[in-house]
Design a protein around this motif. Sequence first.
Motif, PDB file in Angstrom:
ATOM      1  N   PHE A  60      -1.397 -13.213   1.286  1.00  0.00           N
ATOM      2  CA  PHE A  60      -2.820 -13.126   1.745  1.00  0.00           C
ATOM      3  C   PHE A  60      -3.694 -11.810   1.222  1.00  0.00           C
ATOM      4  N   SER A  61      -2.974 -10.913   1.136  1.00  0.00           N
ATOM      5  CA  SER A  61      -3.268  -9.602   0.555  1.00  0.00           C
ATOM      6  C   SER A  61      -3.454  -9.767  -0.885  1.00  0.00           C
ATOM      7  N   ASN A  62      -2.527 -10.281  -1.556  1.00  0.00           N
ATOM      8  CA  ASN A  62      -2.645 -10.314  -2.930  1.00  0.00           C
ATOM      9  C   ASN A  62      -3.565 -11.197  -3.712  1.00  0.00           C
ATOM     10  N   ILE A  63      -3.996 -12.111  -2.790  1.00  0.00           N
ATOM     11  CA  ILE A  63      -5.141 -13.044  -3.269  1.00  0.00           C
ATOM     12  C   ILE A  63      -6.437 -12.357  -3.389  1.00  0.00           C
ATOM     13  N   THR A  64      -6.594 -11.311  -2.726  1.00  0.00           N
ATOM     14  CA  THR A  64      -7.915 -10.579  -2.736  1.00  0.00           C
ATOM     15  C   THR A  64      -7.963  -9.415  -3.768  1.00  0.00           C
ATOM     16  N   ASN A  65      -9.147  -9.011  -4.016  1.00  0.00           N
ATOM     17  CA  ASN A  65      -9.597  -7.715  -4.835  1.00  0.00           C
ATOM     18  C   ASN A  65      -9.652  -6.538  -4.122  1.00  0.00           C
ATOM     19  N   ALA A  66      -9.107  -6.349  -2.644  1.00  0.00           N
ATOM     20  CA  ALA A  66      -9.397  -5.397  -1.842  1.00  0.00           C
ATOM     21  C   ALA A  66      -8.884  -3.892  -2.475  1.00  0.00           C
ATOM     22  N   LYS A  67      -9.632  -2.832  -2.243  1.00  0.00           N
ATOM     23  CA  LYS A  67      -9.374  -1.597  -2.684  1.00  0.00           C
ATOM     24  C   LYS A  67      -8.026  -1.036  -2.054  1.00  0.00           C
ATOM     25  N   TYR A  68      -8.049  -1.374  -0.681  1.00  0.00           N
ATOM     26  CA  TYR A  68      -7.075  -1.074   0.109  1.00  0.00           C
ATOM     27  C   TYR A  68      -6.175  -2.067   0.649  1.00  0.00           C
ATOM     28  N   LYS A  69      -4.800  -2.000   0.607  1.00  0.00           N
ATOM     29  CA  LYS A  69      -3.934  -2.971   1.008  1.00  0.00           C
ATOM     30  C   LYS A  69      -2.890  -2.343   1.605  1.00  0.00           C
ATOM     31  N   VAL A  70      -2.748  -2.638   2.916  1.00  0.00           N
ATOM     32  CA  VAL A  70      -1.683  -1.783   3.758  1.00  0.00           C
ATOM     33  C   VAL A  70      -0.513  -2.620   4.137  1.00  0.00           C
ATOM     34  N   GLY A  71       0.522  -2.134   4.144  1.00  0.00           N
ATOM     35  CA  GLY A  71       1.782  -2.897   4.413  1.00  0.00           C
ATOM     36  C   GLY A  71       3.144  -2.138   4.336  1.00  0.00           C
ATOM     37  N   VAL A  72       4.153  -2.737   4.802  1.00  0.00           N
ATOM     38  CA  VAL A  72       5.415  -2.079   4.951  1.00  0.00           C
ATOM     39  C   VAL A  72       6.158  -2.349   3.377  1.00  0.00           C
ATOM     40  N   LYS A  73       6.617  -1.281   2.647  1.00  0.00           N
ATOM     41  CA  LYS A  73       7.139  -1.346   1.427  1.00  0.00           C
ATOM     42  C   LYS A  73       8.305  -2.600   1.325  1.00  0.00           C
ATOM     43  N   ASP A  74       8.113  -3.227   0.283  1.00  0.00           N
ATOM     44  CA  ASP A  74       9.301  -4.352  -0.269  1.00  0.00           C
ATOM     45  C   ASP A  74      10.454  -3.397  -0.713  1.00  0.00           C
ATOM     46  N   PRO A  75      11.669  -3.726   0.133  1.00  0.00           N
ATOM     47  CA  PRO A  75      12.811  -3.116  -0.278  1.00  0.00           C
ATOM     48  C   PRO A  75      13.288  -3.024  -2.013  1.00  0.00           C
ATOM     49  N   LYS A  76      12.768  -4.288  -2.373  1.00  0.00           N
ATOM     50  CA  LYS A  76      12.941  -4.282  -3.832  1.00  0.00           C
ATOM     51  C   LYS A  76      11.895  -3.925  -4.805  1.00  0.00           C
ATOM     52  N   GLY A  77      11.032  -3.050  -4.165  1.00  0.00           N
ATOM     53  CA  GLY A  77       9.863  -2.513  -4.949  1.00  0.00           C
ATOM     54  C   GLY A  77       8.895  -3.196  -5.440  1.00  0.00           C
ATOM     55  N   LYS A  78       8.476  -4.528  -5.300  1.00  0.00           N
ATOM     56  CA  LYS A  78       7.744  -5.484  -5.804  1.00  0.00           C
ATOM     57  C   LYS A  78       6.506  -5.695  -5.041  1.00  0.00           C
ATOM     58  N   ASP A  79       6.147  -4.970  -3.876  1.00  0.00           N
ATOM     59  CA  ASP A  79       4.833  -5.257  -3.404  1.00  0.00           C
ATOM     60  C   ASP A  79       3.998  -4.710  -4.041  1.00  0.00           C
ATOM     61  N   LYS A  80       2.630  -5.080  -3.975  1.00  0.00           N
ATOM     62  CA  LYS A  80       1.404  -4.562  -4.440  1.00  0.00           C
ATOM     63  C   LYS A  80       0.661  -3.853  -3.380  1.00  0.00           C
ATOM     64  N   PHE A  81       0.895  -3.161  -2.546  1.00  0.00           N
ATOM     65  CA  PHE A  81       0.301  -2.384  -1.288  1.00  0.00           C
ATOM     66  C   PHE A  81      -0.052  -1.166  -2.198  1.00  0.00           C
ATOM     67  N   SER A  82      -1.256  -0.797  -1.674  1.00  0.00           N
ATOM     68  CA  SER A  82      -1.897   0.519  -2.053  1.00  0.00           C
ATOM     69  C   SER A  82      -1.424   1.575  -1.193  1.00  0.00           C
ATOM     70  N   ILE A  83      -1.159   1.111   0.016  1.00  0.00           N
ATOM     71  CA  ILE A  83      -0.892   2.104   1.285  1.00  0.00           C
ATOM     72  C   ILE A  83       0.448   1.642   1.956  1.00  0.00           C
ATOM     73  N   HIS A  84       1.198   2.293   1.976  1.00  0.00           N
ATOM     74  CA  HIS A  84       2.943   1.925   2.354  1.00  0.00           C
ATOM     75  C   HIS A  84       2.791   2.620   3.880  1.00  0.00           C
ATOM     76  N   ILE A  85       3.193   1.883   5.073  1.00  0.00           N
ATOM     77  CA  ILE A  85       3.681   2.265   6.225  1.00  0.00           C
ATOM     78  C   ILE A  85       4.888   2.336   6.681  1.00  0.00           C
ATOM     79  N   GLU A  86       5.320   3.299   7.106  1.00  0.00           N
ATOM     80  CA  GLU A  86       6.827   3.357   7.570  1.00  0.00           C
ATOM     81  C   GLU A  86       6.996   2.779   8.887  1.00  0.00           C
ATOM     82  N   ALA A  87       8.080   1.781   8.874  1.00  0.00           N
ATOM     83  CA  ALA A  87       8.348   1.171   9.999  1.00  0.00           C
ATOM     84  C   ALA A  87       9.422   1.890  11.024  1.00  0.00           C
TER      85      ALA A  87
END
Length: 319
Positions: free
Chosen positions: A111-138
């Motif tokens: 749902f994040s990837n479908i957008t062109n949002a400048k800011y995308k916030v989420g927890v990092k993919d362990p494989k490093g394949k996410d496209k978040f611009s801001i990573h949050i530590e859990a």
Amino acid sequence: MIDLTNKKILLVRNDNVGDLVCTTPSIEGLRKKYPNSQIDIVVNSYNFDAINSNPFVNKIYCYTKPKHKKSFLNKVKAAFGKLKILFDIKREQYDAVVIFRSGYSKSAELFSNITNAKYKVGVKDPKGKDKFSIHIEANHNKNEVEFCFDCLLPFGVNYDNENTFYFVEEYLFNKYTEYSDHILFHISSRIDENKYFIENYFSIFEKLNDKKILISAEPDDFLMAEELSNKFNNVFFIKTKSLHDLSGLIKNVKLFITLDGGAMHLAPAVGTKTISISGKTNMNKWYPWGYEDLVLQDKSKIANNIKPDLVVKKIMEII
């Protein structure tokens, strides 16, 4: 700090009811920080009731997960329904997307990837394949409510005594007003380590023979609930039709005792004191918000090892 004044914000919480309930304080905090921004959220049909009629969101995108449907035709319909929502989200042109998940979820990131949002916030993919611009530590030693606020820190949103929220329609509240002086036990949990055996309930109810007691349960535990109610004159079993129906009952009673599950988070969200009989769940992360001191958990992380006397003692301290 990133300023989202008058921006379009998309939130994603597409997992369970309790998780979404734990997200509601941060949604309120976001609205207080940005009263004129558009705040929308993606949920699923399973947890929709936890956000329905929430006063702090503008639009709710609700889809049905295909895996929740049995027939092929219904799975196809669910898939097309999800595709439509993805198209609508892309067309909306959001400025920021926040994924409220303390573990990486590919399906949520969609749902994040479908957008062109400048800011995308989420927890990092362990494989490093996410496209978040801001990573949050859990941090799993924090309550989920606190984690959700961590997700909003980049936008200057801080916790300010917000409570969890669950909307109960007036007709559901009125349905159960006669039980305002009762104690309610919810005896169901899906996980073996979180179950509490009937013998323990027998012992508790024997010691509470002068109290008005109600039992609620999931269908798999109806026979157990009926056996308990048949043994004691002061114990009554109420078959609620759904978790949402149960919310009307919980909102009326003076005390709620429950095993781990969605109902454990529902009760504080409707303003009812909650004792949790906990098993394997990490209660640092999942204790009912506002009632950390009412959590009962054995070192073994098996709920059934909690002595009935401890449950009774905790009840008597409150009432």
